[in-house]
Write a protein that holds these residues in place. Structure first.
Motif, PDB file in Angstrom:
ATOM      1  N   ASN A 168      12.078 -95.786 -52.881  1.00 37.77           N
ATOM      2  CA  ASN A 168      11.148 -94.652 -52.792  1.00 37.77           C
ATOM      3  C   ASN A 168      11.848 -93.368 -53.254  1.00 37.77           C
ATOM      4  O   ASN A 168      12.023 -92.418 -52.491  1.00 37.77           O
ATOM      5  CB  ASN A 168      10.628 -94.494 -51.363  1.00 37.77           C
ATOM      6  CG  ASN A 168       9.491 -93.482 -51.270  1.00 37.77           C
ATOM      7  OD1 ASN A 168       8.747 -93.299 -52.236  1.00 37.77           O
ATOM      8  ND2 ASN A 168       9.374 -92.820 -50.131  1.00 37.77           N
ATOM      9  N   GLN A 173       7.934 -91.348 -56.362  1.00 39.72           N
ATOM     10  CA  GLN A 173       6.994 -90.485 -55.654  1.00 39.72           C
ATOM     11  C   GLN A 173       6.169 -89.628 -56.616  1.00 39.72           C
ATOM     12  O   GLN A 173       4.957 -89.456 -56.428  1.00 39.72           O
ATOM     13  CB  GLN A 173       7.753 -89.571 -54.692  1.00 39.72           C
ATOM     14  CG  GLN A 173       8.418 -90.281 -53.533  1.00 39.72           C
ATOM     15  CD  GLN A 173       9.390 -89.394 -52.790  1.00 39.72           C
ATOM     16  OE1 GLN A 173       9.350 -88.169 -52.904  1.00 39.72           O
ATOM     17  NE2 GLN A 173      10.295 -90.001 -52.026  1.00 39.72           N
ATOM     18  N   LYS A 174       6.811 -89.106 -57.638  1.00 36.37           N
ATOM     19  CA  LYS A 174       6.128 -88.178 -58.555  1.00 36.37           C
ATOM     20  C   LYS A 174       5.371 -88.886 -59.676  1.00 36.37           C
ATOM     21  O   LYS A 174       4.329 -88.412 -60.139  1.00 36.37           O
ATOM     22  CB  LYS A 174       7.157 -87.232 -59.185  1.00 36.37           C
ATOM     23  CG  LYS A 174       7.821 -86.270 -58.212  1.00 36.37           C
ATOM     24  CD  LYS A 174       6.847 -85.225 -57.711  1.00 36.37           C
ATOM     25  CE  LYS A 174       7.550 -84.163 -56.880  1.00 36.37           C
ATOM     26  NZ  LYS A 174       6.600 -83.162 -56.357  1.00 36.37           N
TER      27      LYS A 174
END
Length: 380
Positions: A168, A173-174
């Motif tokens: 993660n 995430q982006k």
């Protein structure tokens, strides 16, 4: 006249014969690692800034003679080479590439996308599209600058958890999992001539291995170029097993990609039971039991280390058709990151050259192994 000519010819031939005999009797220069393994795979090492600048003449001679490939240990990671969004620092990277050219080496770039040692400015970007654009620019600006000068890249580094799932990271995430294929696509667009690798530690662990295979296969199935998988060799005297290493080489090679053994070092020290691979954020408390060889390595452990390297390299030679490069993570014991990981202040002995820059029994073992291997090849 004919007699004189015959006498002179005989004399000349005799002199030549004596010269040849004397030449043959001259002790030949001992082979180096680079020479011994030149027909098998590249033998590489990771360099710190002082080695790149050749500050120590003895160390510089070892690097130039013994190795055929180099990797920048830290100086091409984003926090060093791209410290601010609009600022690049290419000084050390330029010197690194120039050193490779000086010694006619295979030059490996490390690394374009990694969640660790990441320039802080990446974390200030909130918008996902802007983050993706910044990542694309980062990859392309660096890879295109060294187009034709860097032979291969670790495009993505350490993107997996131990169970084979995706870490993660800020990139996941982006950008979602598409960041993996995108990174390789952008690197190929910047320099399609360079070999592009995925690199990670604990790649012999079955769950992580399956995760890596699925990930790379998914990228390849999208028509995106991936040339190889880098198996970080941060190993120990008794683990991983030779069977696990061999199975991993076979499974990765079955994808149709090259296999590189990267970051190779063999720790001789005990580690905490809950240590997780080479994740650099880990740190544990030092103690006498965890640092047993601070005054020197006993002969019995030197022998174990030499035998471990011999067994590992026997496997590499067996599968040399699948292995592109074997890179040690450092030149000498004194330089090794393992003196401070995962416990600061320890004294480790994981490499082929000791703290005085002398070759160890481990060096001799893999040199003797290659000599026997070559003799067997000739006999067959």
């Amino acid at each position: 006249m004919k007699t004189l000519k015959l006498f002179l010819s005989t004399a000349v031939l005799g002199t030549l014969a004596m010269g040849c005999t004397q030449e043959a009797e001259k002790p030949s220069e001992p082979k180096t690692l680079r020479q011994a393994y030149q027909d098998a795979f590249y033998i590489g090492t990771a360099l710190n800034r002082f080695q790149i600048e050749e500050s120590d003449s003895v160390m510089a001679e070892i690097v130039g003679k013994e190795f055929s490939s180099i990797t920048a240990e830290n100086m091409m990671k984003s926090m060093h080479i791209h410290p601010k969004r609009d600022t690049f620092n290419f000084e050390m990277a330029d010197k690194f590439v120039a050193l490779g050219e000086k010694y006619d080496m295979f030059v490996h770039g490390h690394t374009l996308v990694w969640h660790s040692q990441l320039s802080p400015w990446f974390g200030t970007i909130e918008d996902s599209l802007e983050f993706a654009d910044a990542t694309e620019k980062h990859i392309k600006d660096i890879a295109s600058k060294y187009k034709g000068k860097i032979d291969s890249w670790d495009v993505v580094n350490e993107a997996l958890n131990e169970d084979g799932s995706l870490r993660n990271s800020i990139f996941l995430q982006k950008m979602g999992e598409d960041y993996l294929a995108s990174a390789f696509k952008w690197a190929a667009e910047a320099d399609n001539g360079a070999d592009l690798y995925y690199n990670d530690y604990n790649m012999t662990n079955p769950e992580k291995r399956q995760g890596a295979i699925a990930m790379v296969k998914n990228i390849l199935d999208q028509g995106v170029k991936v040339d190889g998988i880098g198996m970080q060799g941060h190993w120990h005297l008794n683990s991983p097993s030779l069977e696990e290493i061999e199975q991993s080489i076979l499974d990765y090679s079955a994808l149709g990609v090259k296999v590189a053994i990267t970051e190779l070092d063999v720790s001789v020290l005990p580690n905490p039971w809950d240590l997780e691979g080479a994740e650099i954020s880990q740190n544990f408390e030092n103690s006498e039991g965890m640092n047993p060889y601070k005054d020197g390595l006993p002969d019995s452990i030197q022998v174990k280390l030499a035998n471990r390297y011999k067994d590992i390299f026997s496997l590499f030679l067996k599968h040399k058709d699948k292995i592109s490069r074997v890179t040690f993570w450092g030149v000498s014991d004194g330089q090794s990151w393992l003196n401070g990981f995962p416990i600061r202040g320890r004294t480790n002995y994981p490499l082929l050259f000791d703290r005085d820059l002398k070759p160890k029994a481990a060096y001799d073992s893999i040199m003797a192994l290659k000599e026997r291997f070559d003799e067997q090849q000739l006999a067959n």
